[in-house]
Design a protein around this motif. Sequence first.
Motif, PDB file in Angstrom:
ATOM      1  N   TRP A   1       6.978   1.942   4.412  1.00  0.00           N
ATOM      2  CA  TRP A   1       7.402   2.357   5.747  1.00  0.00           C
ATOM      3  C   TRP A   1       8.888   2.077   5.947  1.00  0.00           C
ATOM      4  CZ3 TRP A   1       8.826  -0.645  10.160  1.00  0.00           C
ATOM      5  CH2 TRP A   1       8.920   0.104  11.353  1.00  0.00           C
ATOM      6  N   ILE A   2       9.360   0.922   5.431  1.00  0.00           N
ATOM      7  CA  ILE A   2      10.786   0.599   5.527  1.00  0.00           C
ATOM      8  C   ILE A   2      11.605   1.542   4.641  1.00  0.00           C
ATOM      9  CG2 ILE A   2      12.502  -1.184   5.037  1.00  0.00           C
ATOM     10  CD1 ILE A   2      10.402  -3.270   5.749  1.00  0.00           C
ATOM     11  N   LEU A   3      11.103   1.814   3.429  1.00  0.00           N
ATOM     12  CA  LEU A   3      11.823   2.728   2.541  1.00  0.00           C
ATOM     13  C   LEU A   3      11.894   4.135   3.112  1.00  0.00           C
ATOM     14  CD1 LEU A   3      10.410   1.616  -0.937  1.00  0.00           C
ATOM     15  CD2 LEU A   3      12.652   1.089   0.041  1.00  0.00           C
TER      16      LEU A   3
ATOM     17  N   SER B   1       0.840  -1.194   0.000  1.00  0.00           N
ATOM     18  CA  SER B   1       0.000   0.000   0.000  1.00  0.00           C
ATOM     19  C   SER B   1       0.883   1.256   0.000  1.00  0.00           C
ATOM     20  CB  SER B   1      -0.921   0.007   1.219  1.00  0.00           C
ATOM     21  OG  SER B   1      -1.662   1.198   1.285  1.00  0.00           O
ATOM     22  N   ARG B   2       0.420   2.287  -0.705  1.00  0.00           N
ATOM     23  CA  ARG B   2       1.237   3.490  -0.839  1.00  0.00           C
ATOM     24  C   ARG B   2       1.343   4.263   0.468  1.00  0.00           C
ATOM     25  NH1 ARG B   2       1.027   8.884  -1.541  1.00  0.00           N
ATOM     26  NH2 ARG B   2       2.555   9.827  -2.967  1.00  0.00           N
ATOM     27  N   ASP B   3       0.250   4.375   1.197  1.00  0.00           N
ATOM     28  CA  ASP B   3       0.229   5.235   2.383  1.00  0.00           C
ATOM     29  C   ASP B   3       0.573   4.486   3.667  1.00  0.00           C
ATOM     30  OD1 ASP B   3      -0.531   7.443   0.822  1.00  0.00           O
ATOM     31  OD2 ASP B   3      -2.633   6.804   0.902  1.00  0.00           O
ATOM     32  N   TYR B   4       0.114   3.247   3.793  1.00  0.00           N
ATOM     33  CA  TYR B   4       0.294   2.536   5.055  1.00  0.00           C
ATOM     34  C   TYR B   4       0.978   1.180   4.863  1.00  0.00           C
ATOM     35  CZ  TYR B   4      -3.293   5.955   6.241  1.00  0.00           C
ATOM     36  OH  TYR B   4      -3.995   7.125   6.404  1.00  0.00           O
TER      37      TYR B   4
ATOM     38  N   ILE C   1       6.306   4.781  -2.690  1.00  0.00           N
ATOM     39  CA  ILE C   1       6.127   4.313  -4.063  1.00  0.00           C
ATOM     40  C   ILE C   1       4.683   3.868  -4.254  1.00  0.00           C
ATOM     41  CG2 ILE C   1       6.853   2.613  -5.780  1.00  0.00           C
ATOM     42  CD1 ILE C   1       9.544   2.471  -4.368  1.00  0.00           C
ATOM     43  N   ALA C   2       4.070   4.320  -5.321  1.00  0.00           N
ATOM     44  CA  ALA C   2       2.731   3.830  -5.702  1.00  0.00           C
ATOM     45  C   ALA C   2       2.941   2.567  -6.533  1.00  0.00           C
ATOM     46  CB  ALA C   2       1.974   4.896  -6.477  1.00  0.00           C
ATOM     47  N   TRP C   3       2.954   1.439  -5.859  1.00  0.00           N
ATOM     48  CA  TRP C   3       3.367   0.188  -6.475  1.00  0.00           C
ATOM     49  C   TRP C   3       2.487  -0.210  -7.654  1.00  0.00           C
ATOM     50  CZ3 TRP C   3       7.914  -1.945  -4.983  1.00  0.00           C
ATOM     51  CH2 TRP C   3       8.445  -1.514  -3.763  1.00  0.00           C
TER      52      TRP C   3
END
Length: 318
Positions: A156-158, A148-151, A166-168
């Motif tokens: 979070w690690i990046l 998920s982009r936000d949560y 990143i918007a995967w």
Amino acid sequence: MTLQLAPPPRHASPRRARPSRRAGRFDLRGMPYLLVSPYFLLFAVFGVFPLLYTLWLSLHDAELAGKREFAGLANYAELIADAEFWNAVFNTVGMFVLATVPQIIMALVLANALNKRLRGRLLLRLGVLLPMVTSVVAVAVVFSQLYSRDYGLFNWILGFAGIEPIAWQNEKWSAWIAIATMVDWRWTGYNAIILLAAMQTIPKDLYEAAAIDGASARRQFWQITLPMLRPTIVFVVFISTIGGLTLFTEPVMFEGEQMMTGGTTGQYQTVAMFIVEAAFRGGFEIGYASAAAWLLFVLILFGTMINYWFTRRIGGAR
């Protein structure tokens, strides 16, 4: 006093012996075919017939519930000029390479580790099969949350490394990585168990002789284990090629909406998704989708031959 001799024993006539001989011949020659016939009957009904029927549909301008007009190779000509189809092919091959190569390497390493004398080996071997009994939907939901982009956990690690979220799902390369990790998590353990079973059949005398000659564990793996596993590796690569080029469930569940488009711009639409979209989500063009299915079949054959040529040379094969 007269002696009465017992009558000579009656020997079975040749005519009575023939049925038993015929039955014995049938048991030796006919029974194996009779036992395997149910599989081939089912394969003919659910395998050969759909394959030939799909080929027949690919030569027609056919709709799901409409006209059926003979079109020859028009569907194939239109498909070859379709940019969306080639985008799906490019996505499929890209995700296949990105998922299969690390998958085979990790399966080899994992199988070699499980082949050692470890405590709780049985539990460890059973543990690698847990992804196989997990629902694909549950796996997709979990990985969608992880990416998920936000949560998401990975963003979070990046964030600790100072990298922007990143918007995967929005980019091609990021969506490929996300889907490839889903495939690897699900199928690496399965391939590792197959390779482990093959490792169990390698004679221990070969390792003992190599150890006496001073060969290290790494050299034993490259000179003994890998060449002896060549037929099994070929099999694993074959099934991974078929599964990778027919990739469908993971990208569909990763999309969420199940529109078969593979994102807003088709950034992770596979050929299997393209076929379903053409047949059931778009213009209900069954003939066009059948032609795409046959081109996918040709792609699988081509990919399998390439992998066979490559895997035959593992360990110095010629």
